[in-house]
Design an enzyme around this catalytic site. Sequence first.
Site, mmCIF file in Angstrom:
data_model
loop_
_atom_site.group_PDB
_atom_site.id
_atom_site.type_symbol
_atom_site.label_atom_id
_atom_site.label_comp_id
_atom_site.label_asym_id
_atom_site.label_seq_id
_atom_site.Cartn_x
_atom_site.Cartn_y
_atom_site.Cartn_z
ATOM 1 N N MET A 193 0.812 -1.161 0.120
ATOM 2 C CA MET A 193 0.059 -0.184 0.042
ATOM 3 C C MET A 193 0.672 1.384 0.022
ATOM 4 O O MET A 193 0.178 2.405 -0.087
ATOM 5 C CB MET A 193 -0.723 -0.080 1.276
ATOM 6 C CG MET A 193 -0.145 0.071 2.554
ATOM 7 S SD MET A 193 -1.275 -0.123 3.874
ATOM 8 C CE MET A 193 -0.285 0.053 5.155
ATOM 9 N N ALA A 194 2.168 1.232 -0.001
ATOM 10 C CA ALA A 194 2.967 2.433 -0.134
ATOM 11 C C ALA A 194 4.250 1.996 -0.449
ATOM 12 O O ALA A 194 4.896 0.942 -0.452
ATOM 13 C CB ALA A 194 3.114 2.912 1.491
ATOM 14 N N ASP A 200 -1.420 -5.616 12.177
ATOM 15 C CA ASP A 200 -0.784 -6.180 11.009
ATOM 16 C C ASP A 200 0.630 -6.581 11.215
ATOM 17 O O ASP A 200 1.790 -6.306 10.649
ATOM 18 C CB ASP A 200 -0.681 -5.106 9.890
ATOM 19 C CG ASP A 200 -0.236 -5.801 8.490
ATOM 20 O OD1 ASP A 200 -0.314 -6.918 8.327
ATOM 21 O OD2 ASP A 200 -0.029 -5.149 7.545
#
Length: 578
Positions: A23-24, A143
């Site tokens: 995501m990054a 996470d």
Amino acid sequence: MSVESRVLSGRYRVDEPIGRGGMASVYRGYDLTLGRPVAIKILDGELADDSGFRTRFRLEAQSASRMSSTAVVRVYDAGEDIETDADGTEHPIPFIVMELVHGRLLKDVIAAGPVPLADSIRYVDGILEALEYSHRAGVVHRDIKPGNVMITDAGQVKVMDFGIARAVSDSSSTVAETTTILGTAAYFSPEQAKGDVVDARADLYSTGVVLYELLTGRQPFRGDSPVAVAYQHVSAAPLAPSEVVETVPRALDAVVLRALAKDPFARYPDAAAFREALDAAGAGKAPSRRQVDTLANTLYGPDPRQAAETARSLRQLSSDPTMKRTQAGPPAAWIWAGVAVLAVLLISVLIWVLTIKPCQLVPSGSRIVPVVVGLTYDAATTALADNDLSATRQDEASATVPAGDVIRSEPKAGVSMERDSEVMLVVSKGPQSVTVPPLVGMTRAQAEQALQTAGLSLGQVRRDDEPDTEADIVISSDPEQKVDVAQGSAVDLVVATGTVAVPDVTGNFTLDDAKKALLDLKLTVDVTDDASCPATDPRSVKSQSAGPGEVPIHTHVVLVSCSGPAAGDKKSGGTGGG
């Protein structure tokens, strides 16, 4: 302008990329204000376009920035920049600024080959140290996975991305969407896979998965899709690690299987208990037969298939040849008699269930309290009204539940009440607020101590010239004193450099203007005349004893000004006529 060459928010220079996640992207960067190297994580466009996510992301990053454990990658700052396309369209770019750590990701360590047993235990111990700290601070990671754990060049474990998973999960409506963002479901806890409320014990489950992978080289559950893996987390029991790799000590089987219990209440109560059990197993302390039986009873669930799978996972523990049987088994006749009685009971219950008439379990005048925890107060009130119940409100400070959301209900969900009864909703009013103490005039060390005493943390420190203030004295704070802020918030300080910037007053300043400029800087000024050079009108400055540039406050400055006769004023001698 390329991303690699830009400066975010006028402060953070973005250099070469050093990592890429689901995501990054992570870049090496430099803080131009504080003059230090940093790591900058820039969120992908799909997340950046979600305004709800950006808000939660900023709040969670601020929460994570308050943690300062050596086992946690520090979050220094979080912000948002704007990128403009060629057609003039603007796109937000959320980013976080983190401590720059030199080392390898744990996932790369695992991918390189078998990890020695001692290193496996040490790595997981480091993860649990970070979780022990973060859970005490009220921050759940959500996470934990090898891709979020760094092993420094010195061998120290550092966990990163605290708070980001929560911002992601709060912005996703399904397991599939969350899995897409986080990149894998292999480390999900069962409650995450089911979409239930998540607490610190979910982190312990994920850490158990990481320990399993370090010991065996594979994850406990594998499937063709993230949904298939998530289903196994909910319904399947793992093989004991020693059934996958024979060299794994059975003492670690007990630790792993306890951490991977489906029921959060059956896992270790906290990270400290997990560390204690891991250290004992690493020291070779094998479980006793009673401990094995207790573990088996704890992990057995009401689902017969799940119980059978769990029993298989515990087979090696129960068959330890060093544990002798102290009592003979029951005679075979008694076993068959017990089976016959049980069969008769089951058949009787089945007949009774099939023949009874349906009844209304809840009386017509009663109502069941619905689940309202996690809803906003308005949504909870509506849910109660739909069930013919009313709400009363009680506010309570919470560092983990967003302001305006319901922390709990009294009575709890599932309780039967009379129609039109009142249900107490305990609503979060956000973190406990504290007042910023007076800091101006203190030294930086005194101000930091005052902030710690008040339950606040030191934020960014900027140095500025103040003509009448000694070095390292606080000039101002942001927020200012007497302002109420959330407990644990960071307070930025401006401290004096103890110097002032003296301009070059030679040539471009008149003598009077030069004196005024230096006096305004709280400097002492003397003027010395130099008769060797012609005076100007108005008089100017030939030289100065200090500056230009930074000089200590209250410095004595001597200005030299020409005072000799002008060239046209010199009298010339003449010859008389005879």
